[in-house]
Design an enzyme around this catalytic site. Structure first.
Site, PDB file in Angstrom:
ATOM      1  N   LEU A 106      16.328  47.092 -33.373  1.00  0.00           N
ATOM      2  CA  LEU A 106      16.869  47.657 -34.612  1.00  0.00           C
ATOM      3  C   LEU A 106      17.247  46.553 -35.593  1.00  0.00           C
ATOM      4  CD1 LEU A 106      18.981  50.168 -32.581  1.00  0.00           C
ATOM      5  CD2 LEU A 106      17.177  50.832 -34.181  1.00  0.00           C
ATOM      6  N   PRO A 107      17.414  46.894 -36.878  1.00  0.00           N
ATOM      7  CA  PRO A 107      17.627  45.838 -37.870  1.00  0.00           C
ATOM      8  C   PRO A 107      18.901  45.015 -37.707  1.00  0.00           C
ATOM      9  CG  PRO A 107      16.956  47.898 -38.944  1.00  0.00           C
ATOM     10  CD  PRO A 107      17.214  48.212 -37.497  1.00  0.00           C
ATOM     11  N   THR A 139      18.051  41.254 -33.352  1.00  0.00           N
ATOM     12  CA  THR A 139      18.810  40.027 -33.626  1.00  0.00           C
ATOM     13  C   THR A 139      20.170  40.441 -34.172  1.00  0.00           C
ATOM     14  OG1 THR A 139      16.768  38.886 -34.185  1.00  0.00           O
ATOM     15  CG2 THR A 139      18.829  37.849 -34.896  1.00  0.00           C
ATOM     16  N   LYS A 224      19.383  33.078 -30.354  1.00  0.00           N
ATOM     17  CA  LYS A 224      18.497  33.545 -31.434  1.00  0.00           C
ATOM     18  C   LYS A 224      19.035  33.162 -32.817  1.00  0.00           C
ATOM     19  CE  LYS A 224      15.384  35.842 -33.682  1.00  0.00           C
ATOM     20  NZ  LYS A 224      14.055  35.276 -33.886  1.00  0.00           N
ATOM     21  N   LYS A 299      20.030  38.097 -43.369  1.00  0.00           N
ATOM     22  CA  LYS A 299      20.890  38.782 -42.381  1.00  0.00           C
ATOM     23  C   LYS A 299      21.258  37.830 -41.239  1.00  0.00           C
ATOM     24  CE  LYS A 299      19.124  40.579 -38.965  1.00  0.00           C
ATOM     25  NZ  LYS A 299      18.618  41.073 -37.701  1.00  0.00           N
TER      26      LYS A 299
HETATM   27  P1  NAD Z   1      12.128  46.953 -39.099  1.00  0.00           P
HETATM   28  O1  NAD Z   1      13.073  47.218 -40.205  1.00  0.00           O
HETATM   29  O2  NAD Z   1      10.670  46.887 -39.382  1.00  0.00           O
HETATM   30  O3  NAD Z   1      12.318  48.091 -37.954  1.00  0.00           O
HETATM   31  C1  NAD Z   1      13.542  48.652 -37.591  1.00  0.00           C
HETATM   32  C2  NAD Z   1      13.294  50.099 -37.152  1.00  0.00           C
HETATM   33  O4  NAD Z   1      14.529  50.642 -36.719  1.00  0.00           O
HETATM   34  C3  NAD Z   1      12.775  50.987 -38.285  1.00  0.00           C
HETATM   35  O5  NAD Z   1      11.615  51.678 -37.867  1.00  0.00           O
HETATM   36  C4  NAD Z   1      13.930  51.944 -38.540  1.00  0.00           C
HETATM   37  O6  NAD Z   1      13.514  53.229 -38.969  1.00  0.00           O
HETATM   38  C5  NAD Z   1      14.576  51.997 -37.164  1.00  0.00           C
HETATM   39  N1  NAD Z   1      15.947  52.454 -37.196  1.00  0.00           N
HETATM   40  C6  NAD Z   1      16.962  52.077 -38.021  1.00  0.00           C
HETATM   41  N2  NAD Z   1      18.081  52.753 -37.733  1.00  0.00           N
HETATM   42  C7  NAD Z   1      17.778  53.568 -36.692  1.00  0.00           C
HETATM   43  C8  NAD Z   1      18.524  54.515 -35.942  1.00  0.00           C
HETATM   44  N3  NAD Z   1      19.819  54.767 -36.210  1.00  0.00           N
HETATM   45  N4  NAD Z   1      17.907  55.189 -34.968  1.00  0.00           N
HETATM   46  C9  NAD Z   1      16.601  54.947 -34.689  1.00  0.00           C
HETATM   47  N5  NAD Z   1      15.832  54.071 -35.364  1.00  0.00           N
HETATM   48  C10 NAD Z   1      16.430  53.396 -36.350  1.00  0.00           C
HETATM   49  O7  NAD Z   1      12.625  45.624 -38.388  1.00  0.00           O
HETATM   50  P2  NAD Z   1      11.772  44.634 -37.458  1.00  0.00           P
HETATM   51  O8  NAD Z   1      11.041  43.647 -38.300  1.00  0.00           O
HETATM   52  O9  NAD Z   1      11.025  45.441 -36.449  1.00  0.00           O
HETATM   53  O10 NAD Z   1      12.967  43.823 -36.756  1.00  0.00           O
HETATM   54  C11 NAD Z   1      13.788  44.420 -35.758  1.00  0.00           C
HETATM   55  C12 NAD Z   1      14.747  43.363 -35.245  1.00  0.00           C
HETATM   56  O11 NAD Z   1      13.997  42.267 -34.717  1.00  0.00           O
HETATM   57  C13 NAD Z   1      15.664  42.768 -36.322  1.00  0.00           C
HETATM   58  O12 NAD Z   1      16.923  42.558 -35.780  1.00  0.00           O
HETATM   59  C14 NAD Z   1      14.978  41.463 -36.685  1.00  0.00           C
HETATM   60  O13 NAD Z   1      15.902  40.497 -37.185  1.00  0.00           O
HETATM   61  C15 NAD Z   1      14.381  41.063 -35.355  1.00  0.00           C
HETATM   62  N6  NAD Z   1      13.183  40.215 -35.456  1.00  0.00           N
HETATM   63  C16 NAD Z   1      12.219  40.443 -36.382  1.00  0.00           C
HETATM   64  C17 NAD Z   1      11.109  39.624 -36.462  1.00  0.00           C
HETATM   65  C18 NAD Z   1      10.028  39.853 -37.488  1.00  0.00           C
HETATM   66  O14 NAD Z   1       9.191  38.951 -37.688  1.00  0.00           O
HETATM   67  N7  NAD Z   1       9.979  40.997 -38.142  1.00  0.00           N
HETATM   68  C19 NAD Z   1      10.973  38.544 -35.565  1.00  0.00           C
HETATM   69  C20 NAD Z   1      11.952  38.353 -34.583  1.00  0.00           C
HETATM   70  C21 NAD Z   1      13.060  39.189 -34.541  1.00  0.00           C
END
Ligand code: NAD
Length: 352
Positions: A106-107, A139, A224, A299
């Site tokens: 999740l975000p 994260t 992380k 973030k």
């Molecule tokens: P994203 O925003 O693409 O996906 C997050 C998902 O969570 C979305 O589909 C959203 O609808 C869902 N969501 C939000 N609130 C919710 C709830 N209450 N119930 C159910 N679903 C819910 O984010 P991402 O890029 O997939 O990143 C996710 C995590 O991984 C973050 O913490 C980010 O910092 C970390 N991360 C991302 C990357 C990257 O390159 N994108 C790399 C490493 C780590």
């Protein structure tokens, strides 16, 4: 204890410190459609958060033969999974009711807290029905992770597939970005009880190629945010140096060659160069689309900054980096890859 384990594509039995009954339950099931062997304590996997990263990670679990159920608040992504024949559920609690293990991606901390402890959340008001293990790969800050891990350990476990009175939680954030999530080559940094980490290794190996055990609850999250802080500062340093070089009459291509054979060489110079036209296949070569969004970097720097403040640590580079990435987001570049700092903060020029 700092243990590094390159995950081998094999099954790992539950460690001795889980009970005898748990051992008995830890039989392995062969999935006929593939050569993957899945231990029975991990057969049913719930996945909450199917965004850029989570959708790819959940898909890799399905490919590996796990019985996966998913939930996201985004209906179009749920429809996409349902169209592929994957079980979709209306709430985190519904996912938890049928899963041995639940993974969240999740975000931010607020989203994670909501999914765990909110109405229809995973913890079901303290009476967890089935999952003996929760893995949060988002994260978030170590303080939130520790609070959550403590809340999980105080819950009652109703259906005891493994012999535990309470479920257990691992923080397992990832590095590698969307391409690694898709390719199943993520690196997991894991905090929490070591026996749970060992029991979960087959899951990590279905989504990644390396796992590093970091120690107690919250140490995966700490690793992380420290990684991303160092990455942000190195990207800023390289970008600032390239802009200075361009202004002093050196091309970024020449400066890159020098950096990469000198003491300034780093990931931001040799793998993820921020100057458009210097490297192929990186976000700077495609208008900074794809990659790791500036909003996520802002973030993560906020998390690092809050963690430093919490323990009274002087961290001027963290504050400066956080302010720069926050400004980028405020100016409308939040969705672009964080290397866009070269163009949009420093006004660096493309390589012609
Ligand atoms: P994203 O925003 O693409 O996906 C997050 C998902 O969570 C979305 O589909 C959203 O609808 C869902 N969501 C939000 N609130 C919710 C709830 N209450 N119930 C159910 N679903 C819910 O984010 P991402 O890029 O997939 O990143 C996710 C995590 O991984 C973050 O913490 C980010 O910092 C970390 N991360 C991302 C990357 C990257 O390159 N994108 C790399 C490493 C780590």
């Amino acid at each position: 204890m700092g243990i590094y384990r390159a995950v081998i594509k094999s099954v790992v039995p539950l460690s001795k410190s889980l009970s005898k009954k748990t051992h008995q339950l830890s039989t392995f099931r062969s999935i006929s459609s593939s050569s993957i062997i899945i231990p029975s304590h991990l057969e049913k996997v719930g996945f909450v958060g199917l965004g850029n990263m989570g959708s790819k990670m959940a898909t890799n679990l399905v490919k590996a033969g796990y019985n996966v159920a998913v939930h996201d608040i985004n209906h179009s992504v749920m429809k996409m999974f349902s169209n592929k024949g994957i079980s979709v559920k209306g709430s985190p609690m519904e996912v938890a009711e049928i899963s041995d293990v639940v993974i969240t991606m999740l975000p931010s901390p607020a989203h994670v807290l909501d999914v765990y402890t909110g109405p229809n959340g995973l913890l079901n008001g303290g009476n967890v029905v089935r999952p003996w293990l929760f893995i949060d790969s988002s994260t978030i800050d170590p303080q939130t992770t520790r609070k959550l891990s403590s809340a999980v350990s105080k819950c009652a476990l109703i259906e005891k597939k493994v012999s535990r009175e309470s479920p257990v939680m691992l923080d397992a954030p990832v590095s590698g970005g969307v391409p690694a999530a898709e390719a199943g080559t993520l690196t997991f940094m894991v905090g929490g009880p070591e026996e749970a980490y060992m029991a979960a290794e087959p899951l990590f190996s279905s989504m990644g190629k390396n796992t590093i055990y970091c120690g107690n609850a919250g140490t995966g999250s700490a690793a992380k945010i420290c990684n991303n802080l160092a990455m942000a500062v190195s990207m800023l340093g390289v970008s600032e140096a390239f802009v200075l070089g361009q202004s002093l009459g050196i091309t970024a291509t020449t400066l890159t060659k020098i950096f990469n054979s000198s003491s300034a060489r780093c990931w931001s110079s040799d793998t993820y160069n921020p100057v458009p036209g210097v490297m192929d296949g990186v976000p700077s070569s495609r208008n900074y689309d794809g990659g790791f969004a500036s909003t996520l970097m802002a973030k993560d720097l906020n998390l690092a900054s809050a963690s430093a403040k919490d323990i009274g640590l002087k961290s001027p580079l963290t504050s400066e980096a956080r302010d720069i990435f926050t400004k980028l987001c405020d100016e409308g570049h939040g969705a672009k890859d964080f290397s866009c700092v070269f163009r949009h903060f420093y006004s660096g020029k493309d390589e012609l």
